[in-house]
Write a protein that holds these residues in place. Structure first.
Motif, mmCIF file in Angstrom:
data_model
loop_
_atom_site.group_PDB
_atom_site.id
_atom_site.type_symbol
_atom_site.label_atom_id
_atom_site.label_comp_id
_atom_site.label_asym_id
_atom_site.label_seq_id
_atom_site.Cartn_x
_atom_site.Cartn_y
_atom_site.Cartn_z
ATOM 1 N N UNK A 1 0.837 -1.172 0.000
ATOM 2 C CA UNK A 1 0.000 0.000 0.000
ATOM 3 C C UNK A 1 0.887 1.243 0.000
ATOM 4 N N UNK A 2 0.400 2.293 -0.603
ATOM 5 C CA UNK A 2 1.187 3.518 -0.724
ATOM 6 C C UNK A 2 1.733 3.999 0.618
ATOM 7 N N UNK A 3 0.947 3.877 1.666
ATOM 8 C CA UNK A 3 1.390 4.394 2.970
ATOM 9 C C UNK A 3 2.540 3.587 3.579
ATOM 10 N N UNK A 4 2.891 2.453 2.986
ATOM 11 C CA UNK A 4 3.999 1.643 3.475
ATOM 12 C C UNK A 4 5.363 2.170 3.034
ATOM 13 N N UNK A 5 5.368 3.182 2.176
ATOM 14 C CA UNK A 5 6.624 3.725 1.653
ATOM 15 C C UNK A 5 6.874 5.106 2.226
ATOM 16 N N UNK A 6 8.157 5.425 2.441
ATOM 17 C CA UNK A 6 8.544 6.659 3.126
ATOM 18 C C UNK A 6 8.945 7.799 2.181
ATOM 19 N N UNK A 7 9.362 7.473 0.975
ATOM 20 C CA UNK A 7 9.846 8.477 0.022
ATOM 21 C C UNK A 7 9.223 8.179 -1.336
ATOM 22 N N UNK A 8 8.895 9.250 -2.070
ATOM 23 C CA UNK A 8 8.249 9.091 -3.373
ATOM 24 C C UNK A 8 8.957 9.891 -4.447
ATOM 25 N N UNK A 9 8.996 9.300 -5.629
ATOM 26 C CA UNK A 9 9.511 9.995 -6.798
ATOM 27 C C UNK A 9 8.665 9.599 -8.005
ATOM 28 N N UNK A 10 8.210 10.583 -8.734
ATOM 29 C CA UNK A 10 7.464 10.306 -9.970
ATOM 30 C C UNK A 10 8.464 10.153 -11.107
ATOM 31 N N UNK A 11 8.314 9.069 -11.874
ATOM 32 C CA UNK A 11 9.209 8.784 -12.992
ATOM 33 C C UNK A 11 8.369 8.688 -14.264
ATOM 34 N N UNK A 12 8.646 9.536 -15.251
ATOM 35 C CA UNK A 12 7.890 9.436 -16.501
ATOM 36 C C UNK A 12 8.362 8.228 -17.310
ATOM 37 N N UNK A 13 7.432 7.578 -17.976
ATOM 38 C CA UNK A 13 7.851 6.550 -18.929
ATOM 39 C C UNK A 13 8.198 7.246 -20.237
ATOM 40 N N UNK A 14 8.954 6.548 -21.062
ATOM 41 C CA UNK A 14 9.355 7.080 -22.354
ATOM 42 C C UNK A 14 8.779 6.190 -23.454
ATOM 43 N N UNK A 15 8.644 6.718 -24.619
ATOM 44 C CA UNK A 15 8.166 5.959 -25.768
ATOM 45 C C UNK A 15 8.999 4.682 -25.934
ATOM 46 N N UNK A 16 10.304 4.798 -25.762
ATOM 47 C CA UNK A 16 11.205 3.661 -25.962
ATOM 48 C C UNK A 16 11.072 2.599 -24.868
ATOM 49 N N UNK A 17 10.383 2.909 -23.756
ATOM 50 C CA UNK A 17 10.210 1.927 -22.680
ATOM 51 C C UNK A 17 9.214 0.837 -23.056
ATOM 52 N N UNK A 18 8.289 1.137 -23.959
ATOM 53 C CA UNK A 18 7.296 0.143 -24.388
ATOM 54 C C UNK A 18 7.960 -0.907 -25.275
ATOM 55 N N UNK A 19 7.512 -2.144 -25.123
ATOM 56 C CA UNK A 19 8.009 -3.202 -25.994
ATOM 57 C C UNK A 19 6.963 -3.515 -27.066
ATOM 58 N N UNK A 20 7.210 -4.542 -27.843
ATOM 59 C CA UNK A 20 6.299 -4.868 -28.950
ATOM 60 C C UNK A 20 4.933 -5.327 -28.464
ATOM 61 N N UNK A 21 4.820 -5.649 -27.178
ATOM 62 C CA UNK A 21 3.534 -6.072 -26.625
ATOM 63 C C UNK A 21 2.708 -4.889 -26.109
ATOM 64 N N UNK A 22 3.267 -3.686 -26.228
ATOM 65 C CA UNK A 22 2.517 -2.486 -25.876
ATOM 66 C C UNK A 22 2.558 -2.085 -24.420
ATOM 67 N N UNK A 23 3.511 -2.611 -23.665
ATOM 68 C CA UNK A 23 3.642 -2.188 -22.266
ATOM 69 C C UNK A 23 5.122 -1.975 -21.936
ATOM 70 N N UNK A 24 5.358 -1.319 -20.800
ATOM 71 C CA UNK A 24 6.731 -1.070 -20.369
ATOM 72 C C UNK A 24 7.409 -2.418 -20.139
ATOM 73 N N UNK A 25 8.544 -2.600 -20.792
ATOM 74 C CA UNK A 25 9.280 -3.862 -20.710
ATOM 75 C C UNK A 25 9.813 -4.100 -19.303
ATOM 76 N N UNK A 26 9.908 -5.359 -18.922
ATOM 77 C CA UNK A 26 10.307 -5.715 -17.560
ATOM 78 C C UNK A 26 11.660 -5.146 -17.142
#
Length: 138
Positions: A1-26
């Motif tokens: 759950x979100x409240x279990x974490x002490x620090x947060x950072x927002x990270x944008x995904x990039x076009x190149x992060x998607x793989x041929x299956x249409x999602x961010x690659x592992x």
């Protein structure tokens, strides 16, 4: 759950992060973990990556995937410390799509702090340890 974490950072995904299956690659999740951990170490904990005597080396990493994300979604990366030893620390990271509360992946990195020159394990420097203690969860 979100409240279990002490620090947060927002990270944008990039076009190149998607793989041929249409999602961010592992493998991108590992880069996200590396990003949130090292950003925190440098900007909050005061790690001197250029001239510090001690550096953290990754000796273990793992990620469990629960759901997919895709560009252009951003990811909120929550950071906490699951275990703090004499020379090692286990960082735990939860990934949440922005504006959603369902975790899409959870992972961990273990850093062992070593002398920059000899690569022999050393105690985590006091300033870093103090900052890490603020991220420890029960």
């Amino acid at each position: 759950m979100r409240e279990d974490y002490r620090h947060w950072q927002r990270i944008p995904t990039r076009w190149a992060d998607n793989d041929v299956y249409g999602h961010v690659n592992n493998v991108v999740h590992y880069a996200f973990m590396d990003t949130v951990i090292n950003t925190w170490l440098i900007t909050v904990a005061g790690l001197d990556i250029h001239d510090g005597l001690a550096i953290g080396l990754c000796v273990e990493s793992h990620c469990d995937y629960r759901a997919s994300i895709a560009f252009p979604e951003a990811v909120d990366a929550g950071l906490r410390v699951g275990k703090l030893g004499r020379s090692s620390v286990r960082y735990e990271v939860g990934f949440y799509p922005e504006h959603r509360d369902a975790v899409v992946a959870e992972g961990h990195f273990v850093h062992v702090f070593v002398d920059r020159a000899t690569r022999e394990p050393v105690e985590i420097p006091a300033g870093l340890r103090t900052a890490m203690e603020g991220l420890v969860v029960a």
